[in-house]
Write an enzyme that holds these catalytic residues in place. Structure first.
Site, PDB file in Angstrom:
ATOM      1  N   HIS A 250      45.612  50.005  44.628  1.00  0.00           N
ATOM      2  CA  HIS A 250      44.608  50.931  44.076  1.00  0.00           C
ATOM      3  C   HIS A 250      44.288  50.592  42.622  1.00  0.00           C
ATOM      4  CE1 HIS A 250      45.482  53.305  47.653  1.00  0.00           C
ATOM      5  NE2 HIS A 250      46.758  53.213  47.335  1.00  0.00           N
ATOM      6  N   SER A 374      28.076  29.719  29.404  1.00  0.00           N
ATOM      7  CA  SER A 374      27.060  30.725  29.127  1.00  0.00           C
ATOM      8  C   SER A 374      26.034  30.125  28.181  1.00  0.00           C
ATOM      9  CB  SER A 374      27.689  31.970  28.496  1.00  0.00           C
ATOM     10  OG  SER A 374      26.698  32.826  27.957  1.00  0.00           O
TER      11      SER A 374
END
Length: 542
Positions: A250, A374
């Site tokens: 979780h 990038s």
């Protein structure tokens, strides 16, 4: 909204930034006259501010301008030759080099080749049936001639078939005429030209061609790449079998594992699906127009045609389906493509997990000189290979799912909806192959960052609550879960607080001593053994 129209008008006032978008778009498409050598001129449309009360004349002028752009784009596009730059599908364009091995099998060329093979093999089979005495056994020379048409089949031959199809408007009939043309000068074969396609409906040829295309493409191209991918994961598992890693259930810290054990899970899952793919039985039919050998029996009533068809289909390396309509039912294709979808879903899970591990720093990526992560942030090394794999798996599964759901459904004895859908087999498998190769490249760039793994473990002493409360249960300590919950939930847990808690327990000294030996780094159970067990069952960890 048309190109060149106002984007938005509020209270009768158009934005000041408005310009004629058609001009901007065209400048992007054709920045200079040299971009397209055959473009006769370069169109530049004037930029205009949008007035709130455009006149009919101005509106018509804008419409004319848009029309000129569309006309010009159409003129240029019709002159463009098909290439990796002009291809509509990225599989035949940007990614051509990564999937080109499939084109031998799953392209239009491949379909024509396998149709040709089936037609020739059927004529040879007829020559072996004593009752069909009109087609006597061929001499070695004639057999060599026919086999040579298969072995020497070329792109030029496929083009010749396509040229015949322009006249016949029937792709399978074009193959038959092509073979008659090729064999009309051979005195032996020329006598039996009309036995090409004897007793066949087009789907007799097509279904076997598709079966052969799939079988060869999967075995020759796709399974080897799957094996490389699975073996890469097994190698990762073996190399990192004892590298401790904080688990997250979780998204929250959980009992530690090892990096290798998490990798071997994916290797094992993919290996099972790969095995299922390799074991799918590829079926074929050869029973005439509606599956009953109607015409065969009328022409040669003494021949056991179901047996002949069984022998023929098996001679091609396919399994015989005796109960069919005009088409083979495609159920095996649905099974095969669903197996691919399961394989792809597991790899999708892997891609996302690795992406997450890179995000939290568990993996670094090897950089290549000259590569840019990038366009604006020089420090970035993006996980583009796993993202590429993830995206292409989604496209592959969408196509394969449609193939699986549509192909087994055909109205009555047949409809033609499967024909155009079947032409997209290469698309679904092509995107799958592309995804596999992208994931492989990504795996090759990974470097384990043990410092980051250790840091997370050092900051997660609360994960020892599980073993402590489990030992407390063994020795009858009341409310062990509740006591650990009070110690750990919502509080910072350190080595010191855990040690203090253990020392205060009323349990045997030996048990207390063993608990005090635990750390988040060594509380990994038999994770390493699980990796070794998996490796012992496969050569992937060699």
């Amino acid at each position: 909204m048309e190109i060149g129209s106002c984007i938005k008008v509020r209270n009768g006032i158009c934005p000041k930034s408005y310009v004629t978008r058609a001009s901007s778009l065209y400048e992007q498409l054709i920045p200079t006259q040299n971009r397209m050598s055959k473009a006769s001129s370069y169109v530049t449309l004037p930029r205009k501010k949008c007035t709130c009360k455009a006149t009919l004349k101005e509106t018509n002028s804008n419409i004319e301008a848009v029309g000129k752009v569309k006309a010009k784009a159409s003129e240029v596009s019709t002159e463009m030759e098909l290439s990796s730059l002009t291809a509509i599908s990225p599989l035949d364009g940007r990614y051509r080099n990564k999937v080109k091995d499939l084109s031998l099998y799953l392209s239009e060329y491949g379909l024509i080749y396998y149709r040709t093979l089936v037609e020739i093999k059927w004529l040879l089979k007829l020559s072996q049936i004593p009752e069909v005495f009109e087609v006597p056994k061929f001499s070695n020379e004639a057999q060599a001639k026919l086999q040579g048409l298969i072995d020497g089949f070329s792109e030029a031959d496929a083009i010749q078939v396509k040229n015949i199809e322009k006249i016949t408007n029937h792709d399978v009939k074009a193959v038959e005429y092509f073979l008659k043309t090729k064999c009309q000068d051979d005195p032996e074969i020329a006598k039996v030209l009309e036995f090409f396609h004897f007793g066949c409906t087009s789907e007799d040829i097509n279904n076997l061609a598709h079966g052969l295309m799939l079988k060869e493409a999967v075995n020759s191209v796709i399974l080897p790449v799957m094996d490389d991918l699975i073996n890469a994961m097994y190698s990762m598992a073996k190399a990192n079998a004892r590298i401790p890693m904080l688990s997250r259930t979780h998204g929250q810290p959980a009992s530690p594992t090892t990096l290798g054990k998490e990798m071997v899970i994916f290797a094992e899952r993919l290996n099972r699906e790969r095995r299922d793919i390799s074991q799918v039985e590829i079926l074929g039919k050869f029973a005439g127009a509606v599956g009953n050998y109607n015409a065969h029996v009328v022409a040669y009533p003494d021949v056991n045609w179901p047996l002949v068809a069984d022998q023929f289909v098996n001679s091609l390396g396919l399994s015989f389906n005796p109960h069919v309509t005009q088409i083979e039912s495609h159920d095996y294709m649905a099974k095969l493509f669903h197996s691919f979808i399961r394989f792809n879903n597991i790899l999708l899970d892997f891609d996302k997990d690795i992406w997450g591990y890179i995000s939290v720093g568990y993996f670094k990526q090897v950089t290549k000189a000259g590569e840019i992560g990038s366009s604006t942030m020089p420090h970035k090394v993006n996980p583009i290979d796993f993202e590429n794999s993830e995206g292409n798996l989604g496209i592959a599964n969408a196509i394969l799912d449609h193939l699986s759901m549509k192909l087994p459904i055909s109205r009555w004895q047949r409809d033609l909806t499967d024909s155009t859908v079947l032409r997209n087999i290469g698309v679904g498998l092509g995107y799958s192959l592309l995804a596999y190769k992208s994931a492989l490249v990504g795996i090759g760039k990974l470097q384990v960052n043990e410092a980051a793994l250790n840091k997370d473990l050092d900051n997660s002493w609360e994960v020892l609550a599980e073993p402590i409360q489990t030992v407390m249960r063994r020795y009858g300590v009341e409310e062990p879960y509740e006591k650990l919950k009070e110690l750990t939930r919502g509080r910072a847990v350190t080595k010191e607080s855990i040690t203090e808690f253990i020392n205060g327990l009323e349990i045997p000294v030996e048990a207390k001593t063993e608990l005090l030996k635990l750390t988040p780094h060594n509380y990994v159970g038999v994770a390493a053994q699980l990796v070794e067990d998996a490796c012992s069952r496969t050569n992937g960890c060699a």
